[in-house]
Design a protein around this motif. Structure first.
Motif, short mmCIF file in Angstrom:
data_model
loop_
_atom_site.label_atom_id
_atom_site.label_comp_id
_atom_site.label_asym_id
_atom_site.label_seq_id
_atom_site.Cartn_x
_atom_site.Cartn_y
_atom_site.Cartn_z
N VAL A 249 0.86 -1.19 0.00
CA VAL A 249 0.00 0.00 0.00
C VAL A 249 0.89 1.23 0.00
O VAL A 249 1.73 1.40 0.87
CB VAL A 249 -0.92 0.02 1.25
CG1 VAL A 249 -1.74 1.30 1.28
CG2 VAL A 249 -1.84 -1.20 1.25
N TYR B 215 -5.75 6.36 6.77
CA TYR B 215 -5.90 5.00 6.24
C TYR B 215 -6.19 4.07 7.40
O TYR B 215 -5.39 3.93 8.32
CB TYR B 215 -4.61 4.59 5.54
CG TYR B 215 -4.73 3.35 4.68
CD1 TYR B 215 -4.79 3.44 3.30
CD2 TYR B 215 -4.77 2.08 5.27
CE1 TYR B 215 -4.89 2.30 2.51
CE2 TYR B 215 -4.87 0.94 4.48
CZ TYR B 215 -4.93 1.05 3.11
OH TYR B 215 -5.03 -0.07 2.33
N THR C 261 -7.19 0.30 8.82
CA THR C 261 -7.21 -1.13 8.53
C THR C 261 -7.64 -1.88 9.77
O THR C 261 -7.14 -1.61 10.87
CB THR C 261 -5.78 -1.66 8.22
OG1 THR C 261 -5.20 -0.82 7.27
CG2 THR C 261 -5.81 -3.09 7.76
N LYS D 206 3.42 -1.18 4.01
CA LYS D 206 2.59 0.02 3.88
C LYS D 206 3.44 1.25 4.19
O LYS D 206 4.09 1.30 5.23
CB LYS D 206 1.44 -0.03 4.90
CG LYS D 206 0.43 -1.10 4.60
CD LYS D 206 -0.73 -1.05 5.55
CE LYS D 206 -1.86 -1.91 5.01
NZ LYS D 206 -2.98 -2.01 5.94
N TRP E 153 -1.99 6.54 9.84
CA TRP E 153 -2.34 5.12 9.71
C TRP E 153 -3.02 4.69 11.00
O TRP E 153 -2.47 4.88 12.08
CB TRP E 153 -1.11 4.26 9.55
CG TRP E 153 -0.27 4.48 8.33
CD1 TRP E 153 0.84 5.25 8.22
CD2 TRP E 153 -0.45 3.87 7.03
NE1 TRP E 153 1.36 5.18 6.95
CE2 TRP E 153 0.59 4.34 6.20
CE3 TRP E 153 -1.40 2.98 6.50
CZ2 TRP E 153 0.72 3.96 4.87
CZ3 TRP E 153 -1.27 2.59 5.19
CH2 TRP E 153 -0.21 3.08 4.37
N ASP F 134 -4.14 1.25 12.47
CA ASP F 134 -3.88 -0.12 12.06
C ASP F 134 -4.23 -1.06 13.19
O ASP F 134 -3.70 -0.94 14.29
CB ASP F 134 -2.39 -0.23 11.73
CG ASP F 134 -2.08 -1.48 10.97
OD1 ASP F 134 -2.78 -1.75 9.99
OD2 ASP F 134 -1.14 -2.19 11.36
N LYS G 275 3.87 -6.19 9.91
CA LYS G 275 3.38 -4.98 9.26
C LYS G 275 3.82 -3.75 10.04
O LYS G 275 3.55 -3.61 11.21
CB LYS G 275 1.85 -5.05 9.21
CG LYS G 275 1.22 -4.04 8.27
CD LYS G 275 -0.19 -3.72 8.64
CE LYS G 275 -1.16 -4.86 8.46
NZ LYS G 275 -2.48 -4.52 9.01
N PRO H 33 3.51 0.05 9.24
CA PRO H 33 3.16 1.21 8.41
C PRO H 33 4.14 2.35 8.69
O PRO H 33 4.53 2.58 9.84
CB PRO H 33 1.75 1.58 8.90
CG PRO H 33 1.25 0.39 9.63
CD PRO H 33 2.44 -0.32 10.16
#
Lengths: 478, 428
Positions: free
Chosen positions: A259, A271, A273, A287, A299, A301, A311, A313
């Motif tokens: 992303v 963003y 998630t 990301k 973010w 997340d 992950k 970000p």
């Protein structure tokens, strides 16, 4: 490359790489290495590119990425050795267009069905989320949304369409924020990507409602390698949400998305998630956002499911006064490892960043925070504040924190604080005094722990998130 | 060098020769650190070039006692006993007072201890590998050390006055291998000060030091190590700290010298009630690089540890702090803290902080923090408005920044000596 009448990929190989030969009614006049065997080969990549009718530069991009992927070692010198259990040969890299999932609702595991029910998700949505059927009604809803935002000049479509229809915008930023060679999994994604969203917001446009993904990518429901690119032009704003709080019943074992966010001067991107993959999924996602002058990237997340999530970000703070923020919630239950965190790369004066991470380890779950804050030489007035809190529920729960902070020069301020603790016995005792069971008390305490972060989610997400945490906490005490 | 440089000259017992030969083998077969080793990722690995150093530990001429004494900032401090090594040879010895010796306290060079007290050496020396990356250098130390010392304090004995160990490297391209073994039996108490220095401020020296600090049940140990190696010294030092039930160990390391100085310190809390206080002060100037790696391993319930590493960075200096708190699954009720504070005094200095936690027990309180910032502008302005030039202002601010750590020492004479050493760095 010229289409011919020759069969392109032998049936055995097509089956092995999960390609429905009948779906791609074309072939190439080129020689394939028929001995390549199972797994990911150049043929797989060429096939995907052909099915999508991609421009030659995209195929080149994919093929180069494949080379990088094959050359790069797994990052097990610092990450968990569980990565070595991924069998790349067995993974299905692409399910061709037009092939619908051949599943029935009966195949969905009982526990996942129960979770859907407890979360109060409507029947239709359940089937969609479990991948049993495509959601054509929501396709209509999506069209409506698309129409509304299109009036503002916003482009919102899946990446495959966007590559065809808007190559000029796409190509400019594609792979620029996250280079193919960033890591083994970004390379993998670059080779076989399919699905994902593309958003372009014109200068000054503020998109009122959050744009959602999961009811949309039905054309490529099984894009386990989705590629998302969001570009906010000067002064524009958008909020994008992906995933959902319900579990994703997936037969795939690897989800590896890339992303990329680009916030031009003064733009704002948020963003969100919520990841709740089934417990056999390796969720290895890259990301990163690029924030220009006065831009802001945030973010949010949340990682609840999967077997292993890696992950982190990040935001590259490229322009003066750019701001980056990562808010991260992770819940690691039995058999899960949530290896999450954030990266803040300061690359201009007076850039500021904030990282707030909260994790909960339940049962034998393991939550890891991994962070990077980097302020290179000759910048002025950069600031970072990082807070990490970990909550351990059971005696065999585990948590780790590995931040790395590099600061060059005397004109910045960075601060990192982390704490690990368990729910206070007094708090549990107090709630039990008021008639709650120990499990209810624990669940409430955990929700309290993440409350300030969960409140930053849109309301329906926040509610589902809390319910989900209650569910996860059940049976974890006593 | 492929054969052990001291094989033919050693007149040690067979078991010690074997230990050394095995260590030499480890040294010879272990590669030099590379950047792809996660434990060296932030280090300047390229700076580790052992070519041109005499690694035999044999170099240099002995110095006379007077010259050696002048090299120490601890001249005004009272000591119960002291040992001074120059280029790995015993140059001066102030023995223990008779009463302590009769109580069974031992403070002697390692060579002597190997002869007379092999049981202590065999039971404690290098029993715990620090395992933070410098295995090659600790092996070299075991293979070559002749400048080691043993401090042994029997049960219930308190040594009120500190003991002093000095290690001096002199001449060019010389190497030194200090090895300190401290064993405090149940409820014993002692303070040991160790001083490391180069005789010439710019000579090329190589130092590979190892400390084994053991505190038995209820024992209290204070260990202070301070180094002013030359600005061309490659210095590797590892501390292994073991605290048993209700033991308390305070270790403070002051880092001032060296071109590249790497210090690794591993505390093991092995019995309930054990506590380790891990402190460090670093003044990084010029192009110096300081790499500090720590581990706090909690292996028993109800243990505590507290780490505070403060760095002052000037010029183009670089520091790395990488610390980890590890709580074993059965180490419930652990209370652990870890803090790295970097005072940035130059636009070209670089600090790296990697404070880590690995927690496998749930009923714990573990926190860590790292900060990196300059002096608040108001403070700087205040000092300047009082006519204090920027350099003096830095010195004052560093002194103030460090005071929190120095205040944890109970001995005022040692505090004074350390302050003088730190001030001395600014005078150069």
């Amino acid at each position: 490359m010229q289409p011919s009448e020759q069969p392109a990929i032998p049936d055995a190989q097509a089956a092995a790489i999960g390609i429905d030969q009948s779906a791609g009614d074309f072939s190439y006049d080129i020689k394939y290495d028929y001995d390549a065997g199972n797994g990911l080969t150049e043929n797989t990549v060429r096939y995907i590119s052909a099915v999508k009718k991609e421009a030659p530069w995209i195929l080149d991009f994919r093929l180069n990425a494949l080379k990088t992927f094959l050359a790069k070692p797994l990052p097990t010198h610092w990450a968990t050795r569980d990565l070595e259990n991924i069998d790349f040969e067995k993974i299905r890299y692409y399910l061709a267009q037009g092939q619908k999932p051949k599943r029935t609702w009966d195949e969905v595991p009982e526990d996942i069905k129960k979770t859907f029910e407890r979360l109060g998700i409507p029947e239709q949505e359940r089937k969609y989320l479990a991948g049993v059927e495509a959601q054509f009604d929501s396709e209509a809803a999506y069209s409506n949304v698309k129409e509304i935002v299109a009036k503002q000049g916003v482009i919102f479509m899946n990446s495959t369409e966007a590559l065809r229809e808007h190559p000029e915008i796409f190509r400019k930023w594609f792979g620029k924020v996250i280079p193919t060679s960033d890591n083994k999994f970004s390379a993998l994604n670059s080779a076989v990507f399919s699905g994902g969203s593309f958003i372009y917001v014109p200068p000054g446009v503020k998109v009122a409602q959050p744009l959602q993904a999961y009811f949309r990518i039905n054309a490529e429901n099984f894009g386990q390698f989705e590629r998302t690119l969001i570009i906010c032009d000067e002064g524009s704003e958008v909020t994008y949400m992906e995933g959902c709080t319900a579990p994703k019943f997936s037969t795939a074992t690897l989800h590896s998305a890339v992303v990329e966010l680009v916030a031009l001067k003064g733009a704002k991107i948020q963003y969100i998630t919520v990841q709740n993959w089934a417990s056999n999924v390796y969720n290895l996602v890259t990301k990163r956002g690029l924030a220009q002058e006065d831009a802001e990237i945030k973010w949010i997340d949340c990682n609840i499911g999967s077997r292993l999530t890696m992950k982190y970000p990040g935001v590259v703070l490229k322009g003066r006064r750019a701001r980056g923020e990562v808010i991260s919630i992770a819940l690691a239950n039995d058999g899960q490892h949530q290896d999450t965190g954030a990266k803040m790369i300061h690359a201009a004066d007076e850039t500021t960043s904030t990282i707030v991470s909260k994790s909960i380890s339940v049962g034998q779950g393991r939550a890891t925070y991994r962070g990077q804050v980097y302020i290179p030489k000759h910048l002025k007035g950069c600031k970072n504040n990082t807070e990490c809190d970990a909550l351990l529920i059971n005696t065999n729960s585990r948590t780790d924190t590995y931040p790395a902070i590099t600061v060059r020069g005397d004109k910045h301020a960075t601060q990192h604080e982390a704490s690990v603790s368990k729910v206070s016995e007094e708090m549990i005792f107090y709630m039990q005094q008021r008639g709650l069971t120990e499990a209810q008390a624990m669940s409430l305490a955990v929700n309290g722990f993440i409350n300030d972060l969960a409140n930053q989610f849109p309301m329906e997400y926040s509610v589902e998130l809390k319910r989900l945490i209650e569910l996860e906490m059940e049976g974890s005490v006593g | 060098m492929t054969t052990h440089p001291q094989t033919n000259t050693a007149a040690a017992p067979a078991w010690w020769q074997e230990t050394r030969a095995a260590a030499w083998e480890r040294y010879s077969t272990t590669p030099l650190p590379a950047r792809d080793d996660e434990r060296w990722r932030f280090s300047d690995v390229a700076a580790i070039d052992l070519d041109g150093y005499d690694l035999s530990g044999a170099g240099g001429q002995p110095m006379d006692g007077g010259n050696v004494a002048a090299l120490s900032p601890f001249t005004k401090t009272k000591y119960a006993a002291s040992l001074t090594f120059v280029n790995n040879r015993l140059a001066h010895r102030a023995p223990l007072p008779g009463d302590l010796a009769t109580k069974g306290v031992i403070f002697c060079p390692l060579d002597e201890a190997i002869e007379k007290y092999p049981q202590h050496i065999q039971a404690y020396l290098q029993k715990h590998d620090v395992a933070l990356g410098s295995e090659k250098f600790t092996a070299l130390n075991t293979a070559l050390t002749t400048s080691g010392a043993l401090l042994y304090v029997p049960k219930g004995i308190t040594i009120a006055t500190p003991l002093l160990l000095k290690h001096i490297a002199a001449g060019d391209a010389t190497s030194v291998y200090p090895h300190t073994l401290v064993i405090l039996e149940d409820n014993a108490r002692a303070t040991l000060v160790e001083y490391f220095a180069s005789a010439e401020p710019e000579a090329r020296h190589f130092a590979s030091g190892v400390n084994d600090l053991h505190a038995g049940p209820g024992a209290h140990l204070t260990y202070i190590g301070a180094q002013t190696w030359s600005t061309n010294t490659l210095a590797f030092q590892t501390n292994s700290i073991v605290a048993q039930r209700d033991a308390r160990i305070l270790s403070l390391n002051v880092h001032l010298g060296g071109r590249l100085a790497r210090h690794e310190s591993h505390s093991r809390l092995q019995g309930p009630g054990a506590h380790s206080e891990m402190l460090a002060l670093t003044v990084a100037t010029g192009a110096q690089k300081f790499d500090q790696r720590t581990l706090q391993t909690h292996q028993a319930p109800n243990t505590s540890s507290n780490l505070l590493y403060k760095n002052a960075l000037l010029d183009t200096a670089k520091t790395i702090f990488s610390g980890l708190i590890v709580v074993d699954p059965d180490a419930q009720k652990t209370d652990a803290y870890q803090s790295n504070r970097n005072l940035m005094l130059s636009d070209d200095a670089e600090s790296n902080s990697l404070p880590g936690l690995e927690i496998q027990a749930n009923d714990v309180r573990c926190t860590h923090g790292a900060t990196s910032a300059r002096i608040p502008a108001e403070q700087e302005f205040y000092l300047q408005s009082r006519g204090i030039d920027p350099e003096s202002a830095h010195e004052l601010l560093v002194a103030g920044f460090f005071e929190e750590v120095l205040a944890k020492l109970e001995n005022e004479e040692i505090q004074t000596a350390l302050r003088a050493m730190i001030e001395g760095k600014f005078k150069k």
